[in-house]
Design an enzyme around this catalytic site. Structure first.
Site, PDB file in Angstrom:
ATOM      1  N   GLU A 688       0.846  -1.207   0.000  1.00 58.25           N
ATOM      2  CA  GLU A 688       0.000   0.000   0.000  1.00 58.25           C
ATOM      3  C   GLU A 688       0.873   1.246   0.000  1.00 58.25           C
ATOM      4  OE1 GLU A 688      -2.215   0.851   3.526  1.00 58.25           O
ATOM      5  OE2 GLU A 688      -0.998  -0.447   4.779  1.00 58.25           O
ATOM      6  N   GLU A 697       5.723   8.131  -1.620  1.00 58.24           N
ATOM      7  CA  GLU A 697       6.437   7.220  -0.713  1.00 58.24           C
ATOM      8  C   GLU A 697       7.478   6.391  -1.482  1.00 58.24           C
ATOM      9  OE1 GLU A 697       4.155   4.895   2.000  1.00 58.24           O
ATOM     10  OE2 GLU A 697       2.671   6.443   2.321  1.00 58.24           O
TER      11      GLU A 697
END
Length: 741
Positions: A688, A697
């Protein structure tokens, strides 16, 4: 991260103002300025904190700063540098001995163009007075004296020990919040339904009185009674039964409170002021016997504007509690005549400074009338915002211009041009025209956060005018609903037209306060005055947006407290996330349910029998691991889950969960997924690593390294992702983005 956590927790201190004084009139604004915490100071300002708020000594936050950076921060946000406290001392003079570098900076930015001997006028009101109940004073003292002092102590100790203070901060902030709740909670009733935790706290800058639900899930709209000059005149009549000696304004306030209103909204001046202004400033062109005398009188007024006692409706501080002032609606700040505009601006400033003298924190301004001179109107408002730097000004605007409604009900085959009923809108949308007027005003006022909107719903709303949705993105603090806007239903009770109903239900998502006017005129045979507010409360409770916010498990419920906030992208590769951050992610009511469903479908359709190997890359505290095990159980398959995590703190939580929940169904792997060896190739890779925007990220880099885990015929969940951009309108976010240096 620590400061963000404080923000979220402080927001739950229901109803407390950043300007709330403790027993010594010291406020959170003063404390944050003294400690030099710019992040906390910025947050308090965003919540209505006043940079020119004064304590009992007349000292603003600028008097307690200890470094140039904090002083510059306050000055850039409107702190008055050359004001004087009760000892007639300026901030630079006050700080010159202990902090000479700060004093030197303040001297360098002090205005130099004032006349000899002219002293800047200090704000007439030195302390923000909250309602005087002991419970509210105690809550304010808790926020200032306990919370901020504890935060300072914890952060200093953590810095000295070289550790992160988040967990300790969270505990002390939530403990303080709980103490405040126990002091403030009180029960009230709306009609036949209980609405708990009625916090009747008047916000010093927004005057947004509201009731909070006991779960803190959503706010209910505050109701404000509009008091007219005619009603004040009736209350001023002598009565044999009323020997209290109360003024008309006090009587009106008590009447409103007994009728269930949270505050009153009344004109600050009366017709005598209007008559004097017009006699001075609108001298007939033909000349009069007193023309010269009137011109001299006008010049004297322009040089030293002020009221006579019989020209104002309020004279005492106690009369002004929980009062919103309405500036004279006859002032033409956008008049075609330049001198009329000039004198109207002087009158506006006169009314606002008098309101500030009475500790009134919000004033509603008359609507602009002349589109050709909207810029002049805006410049007057901008000057007023600088004149009264701690007041909130709200521009009253009709939600659309009724004159721009095109009336055309001619049958298709008819040659008649006689109109009968409104069925269409002109191409130049009337709501767009009004919004563009507002856009001119707020742009010239530099998107000042103290400039808000009061939407006037006097004109009937079209039943299908989607362009009205543009107001949802604006700082709409009040909606003005006159009694004449209500219709009578079959039983004689007041109801609103369908278009107005829809608009109110929709706008309740931003929780404006409702100003009701003329509800005591007896227009409807049933229900009385209370029926109007009860009906709007019904519209609020049946609003889809409000119902969603009150329903556990919905995105709207989860997102409360996060709307209209800028979020810095997370950097989990560089920073190890805190447990509270993981906890926030895990509250998402949609994401993890969909992850489980995706894994379940993959397992259900898996072509071969035998054990299936699943790898969760970036397991965090384990929510995806739990969802994968649930999917395995639902699908009736045999599987082993590898959980990869590089955060050493989160890895402790994973070990605990493996020991107490998962057992040998899960094997934990500690390390960076880009380089960590995995015991065997995997069939399903679950991750995720998306964050708030696509790849923030470093998901492409991370997952590229993790793809070596997969078998040749393995699958990744998700298999792909798409980032979407959508334009939004938010003056709050715009201001916050501009403030980032």
């Amino acid at each position: 991260m620590a400061v963000k956590m404080i923000y979220r927790s402080v927001e739950r201190l229901a109803g407390l103002s950043p300007n709330a004084p403790d027993a010594n009139t010291y406020t959170p604004m003063h404390a944050a300025a003294s400690y030099g915490h710019l992040n906390i100071l910025g947050y308090l300002i965003s919540q209505g904190g006043d940079v020119n708020l004064t304590d009992d000594d007349g000292d603003t936050p600028l008097y307690v700063v200890e470094n140039v950076e904090t002083a510059r921060y306050l000055v850039e946000r409107g702190a008055v540098v050359d004001r004087r406290n009760h000892e007639h001392v300026t901030p630079s003079e006050y700080l010159s001995e202990d902090f000479p570098e700060v004093a030197a900076y303040l001297e360098s930015v002090a205005p130099t163009n004032r006349g000899e001997g002219v002293t800047p006028i200090s704000a007439p009101v030195d302390v923000v007075y909250l309602p005087s109940e002991h419970a509210q004073n105690q809550a304010s003292e808790t926020l200032t004296s306990t919370l901020l002092e504890s935060v300072q102590e914890i952060m200093q100790r953590a810095e000295a020990e070289g550790r992160d203070p988040d967990e300790e901060l969270r505990a002390v902030v939530e403990d303080s919040a709980e103490q405040s709740r126990t002091v403030l909670i009180d029960a009230s009733y709306d009609g036949d339904e209980a609405v708990t935790n009625n916090f009747s706290l008047l916000s010093a800058h927004s005057c947004s009185l509201s009731s909070k639900s006991n779960e803190g899930t959503s706010s209910m709209a505050a109701f404000i009674s509009h008091v007219t000059l005619d009603h004040l005149a009736v209350l001023n009549q002598p009565s044999d039964t009323d020997l209290s000696g109360r003024t008309p304004a006090l009587k009106a306030s008590l009447e409103a409170k007994s009728a269930g209103y949270d505050a009153i909204c009344l004109p600050l001046t009366n017709d005598k002021w209007k008559a004097r202004w017009r006699d001075m400033c609108l001298i007939p062109a033909g000349g009069t016997l007193d023309r010269v005398s009137l011109e001299h009188q006008a010049e004297d007024w322009r040089s030293t504007p002020g009221f006579m006692r019989d020209e104002v409706t309020i004279t005492h501080l106690e009369e002004a509690e929980a009062v919103i002032a309405m500036v004279s609606d006859w002032l033409e700040l956008d008049a075609a005549d330049e001198w009329v505009r000039h004198d109207a601006e002087i009158a506006l400033h006169q009314e606002l400074t008098y309101a500030s003298y009475l500790n009134i924190h919000t004033a509603i301004l008359p609507p602009p009338r002349n589109r050709a001179h909207a810029a002049s109107y805006a410049r007057s408002i901008n000057a007023a915002l600088s004149l009264v730097p701690y007041m909130q000004l709200s521009v009253r605007l009709p939600i659309y211009d009724p004159s721009m409604i095109q009336i055309d009900a001619t049958p298709p085959n008819s040659t008649s041009s006689t109109p009968s009923q409104p069925v269409a809108l002109d191409d130049n949308h009337p709501s767009i025209a009004t919004w563009e007027l507002w856009d001119v005003i707020r742009s010239i006022c530099n998107y000042n956060p103290r400039l808000t909107l009061t939407l006037d719903l006097t004109p009937p709303l079209p039943s299908a005018l989607e362009v009205l949705n543009q107001w949802i993105a604006e700082p709409t603090r009040y909606i003005f609903v006159p009694g004449s806007a209500f219709l009578a239903n079959a039983k004689g009770y007041p109801v609103l037209p369908k278009g107005t109903q829809s608009f109110i239900r929709d706008i309740m998502k931003i929780q404006p306060s409702v100003i009701l006017s003329g509800t005591d005129a007896g227009r409807h045979t049933k229900g009385g005055e209370a029926a109007y507010s009860q009906y709007i409360r019904h519209l609020e409770k049946t609003s889809p947006a409000v119902k969603a916010m009150q329903t556990s498990g919905t995105v709207e419920n989860f997102a409360q407290g996060y709307q209209d906030y800028l979020q810095a992208p997370l950097q989990p590769l560089m920073d190890n996330l805190q447990s509270i951050t993981y906890h926030t992610f895990e509250q998402d009511p949609v994401k993890y349910r969909n992850y489980e469903e995706a894994v379940f479908r993959a397992l259900s359709e898996w072509p071969t029998s035998g054990r299936i190997i699943i790898c969760v890359a970036g397991a965090g505290r384990g929510p995806l691991v739990t969802r994968c095990l649930s999917a395995v159980k639902r699908a009736g398959r045999e599987a082993l889950v590898y959980a990869v995590e590089k955060n050493p703190n989160a890895f402790v939580t994973l070990q605990d969960r493996q020991n107490n929940e998962w057992g040998d169904k899960v094997q934990l792997l500690y390390g960076d997924m880009r380089t960590l060896p995995v015991p065997e190739p995997v069939d399903i890779l679950v991750s995720e690593l998306l964050g708030s925007f696509g790849d923030n990220e470093l998901s492409p880099e991370c997952l590229d390294g993790a793809m070596r885990f997969l078998k040749a015929d393995g699958i990744s969940i998700p298999a792909s992702y798409t980032a979407y951009l959508a334009p939004i309108s938010s003056s709050k976010l715009y201001n916050e983005a501009r403030a980032i240096h």
